[in-house]
Design an enzyme around this catalytic site. Structure first.
Site, mmCIF file in Angstrom:
data_model
loop_
_atom_site.group_PDB
_atom_site.id
_atom_site.type_symbol
_atom_site.label_atom_id
_atom_site.label_comp_id
_atom_site.label_asym_id
_atom_site.label_seq_id
_atom_site.Cartn_x
_atom_site.Cartn_y
_atom_site.Cartn_z
ATOM 1 N N MET A 34 39.906 173.406 18.236
ATOM 2 C CA MET A 34 39.513 174.770 17.940
ATOM 3 C C MET A 34 38.853 174.893 16.691
ATOM 4 O O MET A 34 38.891 176.074 15.977
ATOM 5 C CB MET A 34 40.862 175.566 18.274
ATOM 6 C CG MET A 34 41.447 175.775 19.665
ATOM 7 S SD MET A 34 42.608 177.253 19.758
ATOM 8 C CE MET A 34 43.711 176.923 18.662
ATOM 9 N N HIS A 41 42.684 166.439 12.866
ATOM 10 C CA HIS A 41 41.664 166.283 13.501
ATOM 11 C C HIS A 41 40.656 164.991 13.346
ATOM 12 O O HIS A 41 40.465 164.349 14.374
ATOM 13 C CB HIS A 41 41.010 167.390 13.439
ATOM 14 C CG HIS A 41 41.485 168.762 13.825
ATOM 15 N ND1 HIS A 41 41.766 169.837 12.856
ATOM 16 C CD2 HIS A 41 41.886 169.205 15.119
ATOM 17 C CE1 HIS A 41 42.390 170.589 13.358
ATOM 18 N NE2 HIS A 41 42.268 170.636 14.464
ATOM 19 N N GLN A 65 44.167 181.413 25.721
ATOM 20 C CA GLN A 65 45.531 180.817 25.204
ATOM 21 C C GLN A 65 46.122 181.443 24.078
ATOM 22 O O GLN A 65 47.044 181.047 23.598
ATOM 23 C CB GLN A 65 45.479 179.416 24.938
ATOM 24 C CG GLN A 65 44.793 179.076 23.558
ATOM 25 C CD GLN A 65 44.042 177.500 23.421
ATOM 26 O OE1 GLN A 65 43.415 176.978 24.366
ATOM 27 N NE2 GLN A 65 44.734 176.860 22.902
ATOM 28 N N GLN A 158 49.791 164.323 18.808
ATOM 29 C CA GLN A 158 51.387 164.147 19.057
ATOM 30 C C GLN A 158 51.777 165.471 18.444
ATOM 31 O O GLN A 158 52.789 165.690 18.860
ATOM 32 C CB GLN A 158 51.749 162.935 18.901
ATOM 33 C CG GLN A 158 51.659 161.764 19.866
ATOM 34 C CD GLN A 158 51.882 160.494 19.432
ATOM 35 O OE1 GLN A 158 52.306 160.251 18.360
ATOM 36 N NE2 GLN A 158 52.228 159.706 20.562
ATOM 37 N N ASP A 160 50.940 168.410 18.836
ATOM 38 C CA ASP A 160 51.293 169.309 19.931
ATOM 39 C C ASP A 160 51.888 168.677 21.139
ATOM 40 O O ASP A 160 51.575 168.393 22.157
ATOM 41 C CB ASP A 160 49.962 170.050 20.450
ATOM 42 C CG ASP A 160 49.431 170.796 19.285
ATOM 43 O OD1 ASP A 160 49.926 172.175 19.149
ATOM 44 O OD2 ASP A 160 48.738 170.434 18.373
ATOM 45 N N LEU A 194 50.048 168.657 9.200
ATOM 46 C CA LEU A 194 48.707 169.224 9.075
ATOM 47 C C LEU A 194 48.479 170.253 10.208
ATOM 48 O O LEU A 194 48.790 169.805 11.334
ATOM 49 C CB LEU A 194 47.542 168.412 8.752
ATOM 50 C CG LEU A 194 47.750 167.405 7.746
ATOM 51 C CD1 LEU A 194 46.160 166.618 7.429
ATOM 52 C CD2 LEU A 194 47.889 168.091 6.295
ATOM 53 N N SER A 195 48.095 171.605 9.903
ATOM 54 C CA SER A 195 47.667 172.459 10.924
ATOM 55 C C SER A 195 46.586 173.278 10.203
ATOM 56 O O SER A 195 46.683 173.581 9.092
ATOM 57 C CB SER A 195 49.187 173.288 11.006
ATOM 58 O OG SER A 195 48.532 174.410 11.915
HETATM 59 P P1 AMP Z 1 43.871 172.616 17.405
HETATM 60 O O1 AMP Z 1 42.331 172.458 16.832
HETATM 61 O O2 AMP Z 1 45.007 172.883 16.461
HETATM 62 O O3 AMP Z 1 43.831 172.887 18.801
HETATM 63 O O4 AMP Z 1 44.165 170.954 17.815
HETATM 64 C C1 AMP Z 1 43.208 170.108 18.286
HETATM 65 C C2 AMP Z 1 43.674 168.572 18.529
HETATM 66 O O5 AMP Z 1 44.253 168.148 17.327
HETATM 67 C C3 AMP Z 1 45.051 168.830 19.346
HETATM 68 O O6 AMP Z 1 45.093 167.682 20.298
HETATM 69 C C4 AMP Z 1 46.109 168.577 18.226
HETATM 70 O O7 AMP Z 1 47.091 168.018 18.540
HETATM 71 C C5 AMP Z 1 45.549 167.831 16.970
HETATM 72 N N1 AMP Z 1 46.021 167.852 16.025
HETATM 73 C C6 AMP Z 1 46.224 168.955 15.063
HETATM 74 N N2 AMP Z 1 46.912 168.736 14.043
HETATM 75 C C7 AMP Z 1 47.299 167.511 14.123
HETATM 76 C C8 AMP Z 1 47.799 166.597 13.217
HETATM 77 N N3 AMP Z 1 48.461 167.100 12.087
HETATM 78 N N4 AMP Z 1 48.030 165.422 13.347
HETATM 79 C C9 AMP Z 1 47.485 164.839 14.486
HETATM 80 N N5 AMP Z 1 46.915 165.440 15.558
HETATM 81 C C10 AMP Z 1 46.510 166.903 15.107
#
Ligand code: AMP
Length: 294
Positions: A34, A41, A65, A158, A160, A194-195
């Site tokens: 996203m 990422h 979502q 992993q 999520d 990380l987020s």
């Molecule tokens: P998002 O943009 O937050 O929807 O995440 C996109 C993808 O990146 C998803 O498959 C997440 O699980 C992965 N992702 C987000 N944060 C992390 C992290 N800290 N470590 C590994 N993968 C991540």
């Protein structure tokens, strides 16, 4: 080389097929995101670019979502920085479509349902979240599929864990021709997973949030040492941290996410499990998890 940014399905398919032909390639790796990208990422993007002839990153904030319109509005959007990070990772194409491009006829009337597994944990506090997430993942897996007979891989974090299990189930149950590749969680040095939402934490909230990975590591060490899992102790640790409101901490089977038998709290731990945790920290909802192995 900077990745080519495309915004329409037609351009994406033409560009991906063109690159595969030019390189006489036989595999395509897709990274769904996203945006608001960080090193977590980047781990997915590097894995996709490193193991496939052509790599594509998808950047789309999917309204389906988000239950809460405010959460959707304030979700960070940082396309230029994202493209720069993806260039570093060696990604070839960035697909950044508009909402109208993805849903030209408005919100889809036919959707994927995540079933009972989608109603637990994250699904319990975000009703409909996984139906929306799986519906867009199903669409994008079809949209970005390379022409046959190329190998098709999609990379999911992993971080999520519930989403990953649901995507694996959807792909297996509904015969999608794609290999789902899980990528381990990337953490900051202080342990925080990380987020994209971490940027909304104040310094005090950030300190409070560290209790999540501390509680997970506490259980991980007990499992490694064949001790009973002190789940109550881990929950109490989180509940006593400032700015943190625990939603759930559960130990589950890593494949089915079924809760582990109650006696894991009393008998020495054997085998494998996964701890899932979610908490509100100030204005931000955070999730984390850790595998347990004896
Ligand atoms: P998002 O943009 O937050 O929807 O995440 C996109 C993808 O990146 C998803 O498959 C997440 O699980 C992965 N992702 C987000 N944060 C992390 C992290 N800290 N470590 C590994 N993968 C991540």
């Amino acid at each position: 080389m900077s990745p080519r940014v495309v915004t329409t399905q037609a351009d994406l398919q033409e560009a991906a097929a063109g690159l595969l032909a030019e390189r006489r390639g036989s595999s395509l790796g897709l990274v769904p995101t996203m945006g608001a990208l960080h090193s977590g990422h980047a781990a997915l993007a590097r894995a996709a670019a490193g193991s496939n002839d052509v790599s594509v990153a998808w950047i789309f904030v999917n309204p389906l979502q988000f239950g809460d319109a405010t959460d959707l509005d304030r979700y960070p959007r940082t396309l230029d920085a994202d493209v720069a990070l993806l260039e570093d990772c060696g990604v070839d194409l960035v697909f950044a479509p508009s909402v109208e491009e993805v849903y030209p006829a408005g919100p889809p009337r036919v959707r994927i349902t995540a079933g009972e597994l989608g109603e637990r944990f994250e699904g319990a506090s975000r009703p409909g979240h996984f139906d929306g997430a799986l519906t867009v993942v199903a669409k994008l897996l079809h949209l970005c599929a390379p022409p046959a007979p190329a190998t098709y891989r999609a990379y999911f974090g992993q971080k999520d864990a519930q989403q990953l299990v649901l995507v694996q189930r959807m792909v297996a149950d509904l015969n999608f021709a794609v290999e789902i590749v899980p990528v381990p969680i990337v953490r900051a040095e202080d342990g925080l997973a990380l987020s994209s939402r971490n940027r909304f934490l104040s310094p005090e909230e950030h300190d409070g949030a560290l209790v999540l990975s501390r509680a997970l590591r506490y259980l991980e060490a007990r499992a490694r040492n064949h001790e009973a899992l002190d789940i109550d102790g881990a929950q109490a640790m989180i509940e006593s941290a400032p700015h943190v409101q625990l939603d759930y901490l559960e130990v589950v089977d890593p494949e089915t996410l079924a809760p582990l038998a109650e006696n894991c709290r009393r008998v020495p731990f054997r085998g494998e499990a996964l701890v899932l945790v979610a908490a509100a920290v100030g204005p931000v909802r955070l999730i984390d998890n850790m595998p347990l192995r004896s």
